[in-house]
Design an enzyme around this catalytic site. Sequence first.
Site: not given
Length: 280
Positions: A101, A11, A103-104, A137
């Site tokens: 983002g 993202k 990891g999220s 996130d």
Amino acid sequence: MKKYLFLSPAKLNLVLQVLSRREDGYHNLYTIFQKIDLFDEIEIKKGTLDFRLDFISDRGDIPLEENLVYKAYIKFKETFRINENHHIRVKKTIPIGAGLGGGSSNAATILKGLAYIYGIDREEPLLYSIAKSLGADVPFFLSPYVAAIGEGIGDVLIPYPSFQAWYLLICPNFEISTKWAYQNLGLTNSKNPVYYSTEVSPWRHPQGLINDFKALVFNKFPFLKELETKLKTFGCCAVSLSGTGPTIFGIFEKEPPFYVYETLKRTLKEVKVFLLQNLE
């Protein structure tokens, strides 16, 4: 042994405004998230004898106690009382610690993937509770939205149009600590957000793409300011920082000439360069 493959998108924060510090240590935000066509691949094998998590990355493995994929996996199993074991393989393409983002997204993809495997509705409130507990996130990546305004800590989502664009990303080979960025932002008073309407793309608003971390991060890392200047020389209609960085992105409303991408790849040896589009 059945195998499932899922894509985990990156993202951009097109806009990131920090409004106030909360008593729980988080901050109230006004952000615009945009999913882009840069993906990690996650493979889940069901019904294995033992659990295994493999990361394929140029940065090496992430310790389990810090790994959002592992945390999401354990919380899912505990919440929905799943006794089977799985082998999980994460092939990383999204740069780690780049403000994109990754990891999220991986954590949310594990939740969505396991929900699919075990026939659990993706709108199940318990999934969103797990997502929120993992990070601010993660709910966005769990949601069906390709673009959204994020309020609260970023977990209160309002659908936002995904305006067609091309994004030229420059990802330096160092990380910027999110904790450091928030601690040094110097936020003393609460403020109201500058709102963005859905009528025009955010980069066409008079205020441009606001990122409250930009001045702090550019002052600490002048190299990023140089990258911003370089992108502007190629005719981007807007340039900004994603999250707390260090990724810098330039926006084109039409596909840029390929030489722009090739020139940056050739002249910037110590960074990763991507030419991408938004998801729709």
